[in-house]
Design a protein around this motif. Structure first.
Motif, PDB file in Angstrom:
ATOM      1  N   SER A 229      55.091  18.058 -22.286  1.00 42.81           N
ATOM      2  CA  SER A 229      55.229  18.656 -20.978  1.00 42.81           C
ATOM      3  C   SER A 229      54.739  20.092 -21.115  1.00 42.81           C
ATOM      4  CB  SER A 229      56.694  18.619 -20.549  1.00 42.81           C
ATOM      5  OG  SER A 229      56.834  19.415 -19.392  1.00 42.81           O
ATOM      6  N   ILE A 230      53.647  20.384 -20.461  1.00 47.08           N
ATOM      7  CA  ILE A 230      53.019  21.696 -20.614  1.00 47.08           C
ATOM      8  C   ILE A 230      52.891  22.340 -19.236  1.00 47.08           C
ATOM      9  CG2 ILE A 230      50.914  22.917 -21.327  1.00 47.08           C
ATOM     10  CD1 ILE A 230      50.439  20.551 -23.305  1.00 47.08           C
ATOM     11  N   THR A 231      53.470  23.505 -19.120  1.00 48.51           N
ATOM     12  CA  THR A 231      53.381  24.259 -17.872  1.00 48.51           C
ATOM     13  C   THR A 231      52.614  25.544 -18.142  1.00 48.51           C
ATOM     14  OG1 THR A 231      55.502  23.368 -17.167  1.00 48.51           O
ATOM     15  CG2 THR A 231      54.718  25.329 -16.015  1.00 48.51           C
ATOM     16  N   VAL A 232      51.589  25.769 -17.376  1.00 50.08           N
ATOM     17  CA  VAL A 232      50.791  26.989 -17.568  1.00 50.08           C
ATOM     18  C   VAL A 232      50.638  27.694 -16.229  1.00 50.08           C
ATOM     19  CG1 VAL A 232      48.571  27.938 -18.320  1.00 50.08           C
ATOM     20  CG2 VAL A 232      49.485  25.918 -19.459  1.00 50.08           C
ATOM     21  N   ASN A 233      50.973  28.967 -16.214  1.00 51.45           N
ATOM     22  CA  ASN A 233      50.770  29.769 -15.011  1.00 51.45           C
ATOM     23  C   ASN A 233      49.735  30.846 -15.298  1.00 51.45           C
ATOM     24  OD1 ASN A 233      52.884  28.533 -13.393  1.00 51.45           O
ATOM     25  ND2 ASN A 233      54.289  29.483 -14.868  1.00 51.45           N
TER      26      ASN A 233
ATOM     27  N   VAL B 118      50.217  17.258 -33.461  1.00 47.52           N
ATOM     28  CA  VAL B 118      50.008  15.858 -33.825  1.00 47.52           C
ATOM     29  C   VAL B 118      51.366  15.225 -34.086  1.00 47.52           C
ATOM     30  CG1 VAL B 118      48.867  14.245 -35.394  1.00 47.52           C
ATOM     31  CG2 VAL B 118      47.806  16.450 -34.898  1.00 47.52           C
ATOM     32  N   ASN B 119      51.662  14.148 -33.391  1.00 50.53           N
ATOM     33  CA  ASN B 119      52.920  13.411 -33.594  1.00 50.53           C
ATOM     34  C   ASN B 119      54.181  14.263 -33.455  1.00 50.53           C
ATOM     35  OD1 ASN B 119      51.502  11.020 -34.235  1.00 50.53           O
ATOM     36  ND2 ASN B 119      51.248  11.746 -36.341  1.00 50.53           N
ATOM     37  N   GLU B 120      54.124  15.350 -32.730  1.00 50.13           N
ATOM     38  CA  GLU B 120      55.357  16.116 -32.500  1.00 50.13           C
ATOM     39  C   GLU B 120      55.451  16.409 -31.007  1.00 50.13           C
ATOM     40  OE1 GLU B 120      55.461  20.277 -33.701  1.00 50.13           O
ATOM     41  OE2 GLU B 120      53.398  20.181 -34.385  1.00 50.13           O
ATOM     42  N   GLU B 121      56.633  16.177 -30.493  1.00 46.77           N
ATOM     43  CA  GLU B 121      56.844  16.352 -29.065  1.00 46.77           C
ATOM     44  C   GLU B 121      56.604  17.806 -28.658  1.00 46.77           C
ATOM     45  OE1 GLU B 121      60.241  14.167 -27.854  1.00 46.77           O
ATOM     46  OE2 GLU B 121      60.174  14.952 -25.808  1.00 46.77           O
ATOM     47  N   VAL B 122      55.975  17.994 -27.514  1.00 46.37           N
ATOM     48  CA  VAL B 122      55.569  19.337 -27.106  1.00 46.37           C
ATOM     49  C   VAL B 122      56.229  19.719 -25.791  1.00 46.37           C
ATOM     50  CG1 VAL B 122      53.600  20.838 -26.613  1.00 46.37           C
ATOM     51  CG2 VAL B 122      53.292  18.868 -28.117  1.00 46.37           C
ATOM     52  N   HIS B 123      56.924  20.864 -25.794  1.00 42.39           N
ATOM     53  CA  HIS B 123      57.414  21.441 -24.539  1.00 42.39           C
ATOM     54  C   HIS B 123      56.964  22.884 -24.489  1.00 42.39           C
ATOM     55  CE1 HIS B 123      60.009  18.236 -23.079  1.00 42.39           C
ATOM     56  NE2 HIS B 123      60.228  17.973 -24.359  1.00 42.39           N
ATOM     57  N   LEU B 124      56.092  23.186 -23.579  1.00 38.11           N
ATOM     58  CA  LEU B 124      55.559  24.543 -23.534  1.00 38.11           C
ATOM     59  C   LEU B 124      55.594  25.062 -22.112  1.00 38.11           C
ATOM     60  CD1 LEU B 124      52.327  24.314 -25.726  1.00 38.11           C
ATOM     61  CD2 LEU B 124      54.325  25.722 -26.240  1.00 38.11           C
TER      62      LEU B 124
END
Lengths: 206, 247
Positions: free
Chosen positions: A40-44, A14-20
């Protein structure tokens, strides 16, 4: 990061930038919820039987600008992915959704769904949606949908005709739009800071 | 028996096209007025204009509700003042539950009347009581407004809302359309039970059928934007027999 065989990775941001960047092993389960933050979420999905769920809600006002990106790859078959990304844009807000979904040639019997729905509350708000689907396997179920629209005028009038103030009617419709994402979040994950929003959406009387 | 509604030389248009071309009508408390007429005569336009639908423009004329200028009021104020429209096509509102919708509506009206909001318990008791009137199942509470309702359920739901809000003027716009005979009977009985010496209704219908159940005091024929004939309930039977051309 890696989500090991059979494990569950579940997080709310919540309200925090996400890079995964996540690699999933066999039968692992990834569930990510994002509220009001760029991501930005990358899932393999590297092994069989993985599940991936990404649910996001962005409510932007003023001059806010948010980009949401998902890159989901099904490298092997038998996995599922579900994405629901919603933007509510008011004032001069700008939203952008980039959604890459790849299903590799060997990833037969994959089930993948990507949905992006956006609600514009002002004439000057703007949304750009760039879904990109690359599907190389033939025995798959894949759907994607993107739409951007305004509040339903006939629903607004219907509510006004029942005595509901126009502003409140708008709030109810916006809440209804947001509810679809908020309902996905398990109660145990919900921080106190989100409770007023959830109550407003559910119409709970204080 | 006081005067409830007075319409004077009402003209209205949509998209620049004039639909109502001088409607005059007086409705007193306790009366039921049927408005009949061919398609395109302006029946639904009249209900839209009385309730303040922004798609329509009133070009001239006056409408008074209990001595107040109805046309000057916002749609929600008209509703709180007691004007209710049973929509010909009730709108589906996904994600807004019937309970939430109805509680908001009731409490807005109560606030307008200077009354305290109903407690959740009082509200649910009222819902249960009024739903019986329309033989509506309890499960509808948790569903979104009109979403996935059958045609009959939608129309019953309109009359249920009318029962909850107790309007002084109810406008039933083609409430009989799409109803089978059982649903029609339930809806009509609901309307009849809500009748009091203080309220009134306008029943807009294409067919005489509904008027076998809801007996009108007056029948008006609306044609080409004007009321061209007024009579008692026998006029409806005459129309059924001879058609609108027979006038």
């Amino acid at each position: 990061m890696k989500v090991s065989k059979g494990e569950i990775f579940e997080r709310l941001f919540v309200n925090e930038e996400v890079h995964l960047q996540i690699d999933q092993e066999a039968h692992s389960h990834v569930k990510i919820y994002v509220i009001n933050a760029p991501f930005s979420i990358t899932v393999n999905q590297l092994e069989e039987g993985c599940q991936t769920e990404i649910y996001a809600l962005e409510h932007l006002r003023g001059e806010e600008s948010v980009t949401a990106e998902t890159h989901v790859t099904h490298a092997v078959g038998g996995g599922t992915s579900n994405q629901l990304i919603k933007f509510v844009l008011d004032d001069n807000a700008r939203g952008r959704f980039i959604g890459d979904l790849k299903i590799a040639p060997d990833a037969q019997q994959t089930e993948a769904h990507q949905t992006n729905r956006n609600l514009l509350l002002s004439e000057t708000a703007e949304m750009r949606t760039q879904p990109q689907l690359e599907i190389y396997a033939d025995d798959v179920q894949a759907t994607h949908g993107a739409s951007t629209g305004q509040l339903d005028e006939s629903a607004l009038f219907y509510m006004q005709q029942r005595g509901i103030d126009k502003q409140k009617a708008r709030q109810l419709l916006v809440g209804a739009f947001m509810k679809e994402v908020l309902d996905k979040i398990p109660h145990a994950l919900i921080p106190n800071s989100l409770i007023p929003l959830l109550n407003a959406v559910d119409g709970v009387v204080e | 028996m006081g005067k409830l509604l007075e319409i004077k030389d009402l003209h209205a248009s949509i998209g620049g096209k004039e639909i109502l071309k001088g409607v005059n009508l007086v409705i007193n408390e306790g009366e039921v007025h049927a408005i009949m007429g061919p398609n395109g005569a302006g029946k639904s336009t009249l209900s839209a204009v009385l309730t303040g639908n922004p798609a329509y423009e009133v070009t001239s004329g006056e409408v008074w509700l209990k001595g107040e200028n109805l046309l000057a009021m916002e749609p929600e104020i008209r509703a709180r003042a007691g004007v209710f429209l049973s929509f010909q096509y009730p709108v589906e509102i996904p994600g807004v539950s019937m309970t939430n919708f109805m509680r908001t509506a009731i409490n807005e009206k109560r606030a307008y009347e200077g009354k305290k909001p109903l407690s959740p318990k009082e509200f649910l008791t009222l819902m249960r009581e009024k739903k019986k009137l329309l033989e509506l199942p309890d499960k509808l509470n948790n569903r979104s407004v009109n979403e996935g309702f059958s045609g009959g359920e939608k129309k019953k739901n309109e009359i249920f809302q009318m029962a909850m809000l107790e309007p002084c003027l109810a406008i039933l716009d083609e409430t009989d359309s799409g109803l089978d005979i059982d649903a029609l009977r339930i809806v009509a009985e609901g309307v009849n039970r809500l009748k009091t010496p203080q309220n009134a209704s306008i029943v807009i219908t294409h067919y005489q059928r509904l008027l076998d159940y809801i007996i009108p005091d007056f029948v008006h024929v609306l044609a080409d934007g004007k009321i061209v004939k007024t009579g008692d309930k026998t006029l409806a039977l005459e129309l059924e027999e001879k058609g609108y051309e027979g006038l």
